[in-house]
Design a protein around this motif. Sequence first.
Motif, mmCIF file in Angstrom:
data_model
loop_
_atom_site.group_PDB
_atom_site.id
_atom_site.type_symbol
_atom_site.label_atom_id
_atom_site.label_comp_id
_atom_site.label_asym_id
_atom_site.label_seq_id
_atom_site.Cartn_x
_atom_site.Cartn_y
_atom_site.Cartn_z
ATOM 1 N N GLN A 27 44.406 37.901 41.162
ATOM 2 C CA GLN A 27 44.625 36.678 41.923
ATOM 3 C C GLN A 27 43.761 36.513 42.919
ATOM 4 O OE1 GLN A 27 48.714 36.265 42.760
ATOM 5 N NE2 GLN A 27 49.545 36.299 40.824
ATOM 6 N N ARG A 28 43.487 37.638 43.661
ATOM 7 C CA ARG A 28 42.572 37.670 44.888
ATOM 8 C C ARG A 28 41.181 37.579 44.234
ATOM 9 N NH1 ARG A 28 46.085 41.747 47.281
ATOM 10 N NH2 ARG A 28 44.560 43.378 46.144
ATOM 11 N N ALA A 29 40.731 37.949 43.113
ATOM 12 C CA ALA A 29 39.713 37.856 42.515
ATOM 13 C C ALA A 29 39.351 36.470 42.198
ATOM 14 C CB ALA A 29 39.235 39.077 41.488
ATOM 15 N N LEU A 30 40.055 36.134 41.669
ATOM 16 C CA LEU A 30 40.198 34.650 41.129
ATOM 17 C C LEU A 30 39.771 33.531 42.324
ATOM 18 C CD1 LEU A 30 42.877 34.415 38.515
ATOM 19 C CD2 LEU A 30 40.540 33.863 38.026
ATOM 20 N N ARG A 31 40.458 33.878 43.522
ATOM 21 C CA ARG A 31 40.271 33.029 44.733
ATOM 22 C C ARG A 31 38.735 33.395 45.257
ATOM 23 N NH1 ARG A 31 45.632 34.467 46.010
ATOM 24 N NH2 ARG A 31 44.969 36.249 47.200
ATOM 25 N N ARG A 32 38.353 34.517 45.175
ATOM 26 C CA ARG A 32 36.921 35.001 45.778
ATOM 27 C C ARG A 32 35.839 34.319 44.991
ATOM 28 N NH1 ARG A 32 39.156 40.091 47.004
ATOM 29 N NH2 ARG A 32 38.606 41.113 44.937
ATOM 30 N N ALA A 33 36.314 34.310 43.605
ATOM 31 C CA ALA A 33 35.346 33.910 42.642
ATOM 32 C C ALA A 33 35.330 32.204 42.545
ATOM 33 C CB ALA A 33 35.502 34.358 41.053
ATOM 34 N N LYS A 34 36.140 31.601 43.360
ATOM 35 C CA LYS A 34 36.336 30.125 43.436
ATOM 36 C C LYS A 34 36.614 29.514 42.162
ATOM 37 C CE LYS A 34 33.304 29.900 47.418
ATOM 38 N NZ LYS A 34 34.401 30.124 48.268
ATOM 39 N N LEU A 83 33.802 36.359 37.906
ATOM 40 C CA LEU A 83 34.885 37.438 38.311
ATOM 41 C C LEU A 83 34.593 38.662 38.373
ATOM 42 C CD1 LEU A 83 37.834 36.099 35.682
ATOM 43 C CD2 LEU A 83 37.941 36.388 38.293
ATOM 44 N N ASN A 84 33.390 39.373 37.452
ATOM 45 C CA ASN A 84 32.956 40.425 37.852
ATOM 46 C C ASN A 84 32.286 40.804 39.004
ATOM 47 O OD1 ASN A 84 33.744 41.840 35.392
ATOM 48 N ND2 ASN A 84 31.909 40.982 34.303
ATOM 49 N N ARG A 85 31.911 39.751 39.817
ATOM 50 C CA ARG A 85 31.252 39.694 41.184
ATOM 51 C C ARG A 85 32.302 40.060 42.324
ATOM 52 N NH1 ARG A 85 27.271 35.956 39.468
ATOM 53 N NH2 ARG A 85 28.517 34.525 40.368
ATOM 54 N N ALA A 86 33.523 39.559 41.873
ATOM 55 C CA ALA A 86 34.563 39.395 42.736
ATOM 56 C C ALA A 86 35.547 41.014 42.726
ATOM 57 C CB ALA A 86 35.427 38.276 42.615
ATOM 58 N N GLN A 89 35.553 48.014 41.901
ATOM 59 C CA GLN A 89 35.069 49.090 40.942
ATOM 60 C C GLN A 89 36.101 49.540 39.992
ATOM 61 O OE1 GLN A 89 32.930 52.259 42.595
ATOM 62 N NE2 GLN A 89 32.267 53.223 40.728
ATOM 63 N N GLY A 90 35.951 49.442 38.781
ATOM 64 C CA GLY A 90 37.092 50.079 38.043
ATOM 65 C C GLY A 90 37.738 48.893 37.084
ATOM 66 N N LEU A 91 37.667 47.629 37.431
ATOM 67 C CA LEU A 91 38.097 46.610 36.992
ATOM 68 C C LEU A 91 36.692 45.610 36.471
ATOM 69 C CD1 LEU A 91 40.962 45.337 38.870
ATOM 70 C CD2 LEU A 91 41.170 46.452 36.628
ATOM 71 N N GLU A 92 36.668 45.571 35.064
ATOM 72 C CA GLU A 92 35.671 44.750 34.762
ATOM 73 C C GLU A 92 35.846 43.796 33.423
ATOM 74 O OE1 GLU A 92 32.639 46.993 32.555
ATOM 75 O OE2 GLU A 92 31.251 45.595 32.215
#
Length: 222
Positions: A27-34, A83-86, A89-92
């Motif tokens: 959820q945090r990655a989705l927010r960072r990735a806008k 998403l990968n930029r957000a 490491q370890g999640l791809e």
Amino acid sequence: MARYIIKFCKGEEVEFISHLDLMRCMQRALRRAKVDVSYTKGFNPHAQLSFATPLPVGISSRCEYMSIKTDGEIDAEKLVSRLNRALPQGLEIISAAEVDDNYPSLMSKVRAALYEIALTGVDREKFTDDIFDLLMKEPSVEVTKKSKNGEKLIDIKGMILNIKLERVDNDEIIFEALLSSGINNNLNPILLTDALRSHIESLGDSKIKYILKLETLMGGDH
């Protein structure tokens, strides 16, 4: 509104984070990735994000799946790269594909999972290459399962779809196990290793070195 099925890896760097923490991380990655994730309506709205199956703590995976809904369409390749930029490491993210909103829930489609399991501390003097063939000839493979409601003895043989030895190296063995997974029947690979240690003398003192999910098998066309 659009819906996407996303395939991702959970590497050994993050294999000990819980399913709840994994959901928060996504959820945090989705927010960072806008990414404009859709939210449910009502008093306590939450992101429309779901996972195919929760992965037990301590297990890494090459093939996890999640579903998200967004307020607008986004190119699938751009979704993967953003998403990968957000992600840490370890999640791809491996791939993303847009699907119809009527596409069944991921959890309802999962049928089985293929794992690679390594055990160390195997007693080579008692070890034989046909240990798994002998195990599968047993009328039942019972193991004690612990839960919040206590302990109970269950027969897991019907949930072991296939199991084969891949390699033996000194006191270490590596094998693949195809296990039932999903809503109706779900066998935790750690429970399988408990059963192996209790039924096979040469594995009695062995320890888990690693468990890696290689593949999630779905019913239907995905």
